[in-house]
Design an enzyme around this catalytic site. Structure first.
Site: not given
Ligand code: RRO
Length: 310
Positions: A45, A73, A128, A191-192
């Protein structure tokens, strides 16, 4: 039978699949479960300098098309992950640390620490979407290039960078060129999709709480966007900088599509969260079966071979 072996950024992977950072990889128990699974690597993570509890719940929601998250995070801090790495080594597969700094010096500090702790590679998270008041770093090309050059100067180990999706071609090409200039070893796409909104029409409200219901979209919802990013980056990077495809991989066929677009490795996020680490055995068998039926022996026979309609 075909094989799924991969060599990328100087590391050997027993197969092309691994977890996407974030999915079932926050605690030491979850990381060992990935080690015991058929995943080809363990990705931790995203770590920050200080421990974080993350955003208020509900902060994760899934349906048949994928997921939305605003985890914010949550993690025990990079020092806790550094201490775990020696114990994760017993699984005899690459251990990849994901690093999320809020400023350049934090990226550098964590990169040096994970290098010293024995991480096999570091994934620099510039994408993120879920920290209130902070933009996704990779949408600022100059800042991103500065981070990448500074972390590059702080380690000899393999460095990958995880990016948000770009919805236009020009920023994909510009970022790909910056990765070459910064001598980055790999790129994780995508990433998302940040700041999406899923509405529950019965309850007449957003399904997650943080940031007025906005969060990162994952799963089947995002596969076409992921494939397009992988394909465009592959056109610019070719085999020079390996691409790790992520976004909408729930079956062997989804992985096959990512590989056709140019992915050398692939990561599973939403589907791992839903199904658990057993997913890795299933998707591998499905991909092997697909390759066998099509007469492919190895992933190179497939990689980047996407055709176009006549
Ligand atoms: O922890 C998050 O909310 C998160 C992270 Br760091 C990321 O890189 N991508 C995501 O969808 N959630």
């Amino acid at each position: 039978m075909p094989n799924l072996n991969v060599r990328a950024f100087g590391l050997d992977f027993a197969n092309c699949f691994m977890n996407a950072s974030g999915a079932r990889c926050m605690t030491e128990d979850e990381l060992h479960a990935l080690g015991e699974s058929k995943a080809g690597a363990i990705v931790i993570k995203s770590a920050t300098i200080e421990p974080r509890t993350g955003n208020p719940e509900p902060r994760y929601f899934e349906n048949e098309w994928g997921s939305i998250n605003s985890m914010g995070l949550p993690n025990p801090g990079y020092k806790a992950y550094c201490a775990m790495i020696s114990r994760l080594k017993k699984h005899r597969k690459p251990v990849i640390a994901s690093i999320a700094g809020f400023k350049i010096e934090e990226f550098v500090e964590m990169t040096k620490a994970f290098d010293a702790a024995g991480a096999d590679a570091m994934e620099i998270n510039l994408s993120c979407p879920n920290v209130a008041g902070k933009s996704q770093a990779c949408y600022d090309l100059d800042y991103s290039e500065e981070v990448l050059k500074r972390v590059r100067a702080s380690t000899q180990k393999p460095l990958t960078v995880k990016l948000s999706p770009y919805l236009d071609i020009a920023p994909r090409v510009a970022m790909a060129q910056a990765l070459k200039r910064a001598r980055i070893d790999g790129v994780v796409l995508i990433n998302s999709i940040g700041n999406a909104l899923i509405v529950d029409p019965v309850a007449e409200r957003a399904v997650i709480k943080p940031k007025d219901g906005h969060g990162g979209l994952g799963g089947a919802y995002i596969k076409p966007v992921a494939l397009a990013n992988v394909a465009t980056f592959y056109q610019t990077l070719g085999e020079e900088i390996p691409i790790v495809g992520v976004g909408g991989i729930a079956t062997g066929t989804d992985a096959f599509e990512h590989i056709l677009c140019g992915a050398r490795l692939v990561q599973v996020g939403s589907q791992l969260q839903k199904e658990g680490p057993i997913v890795f055995a299933r998707v591998q068998n499905e991909l092997l079966e697909q390759m066998k039926q099509k007469g492919y022996e190895k992933l190179e026979d497939v990689r980047g071979k996407l055709g176009m309609p006549e």
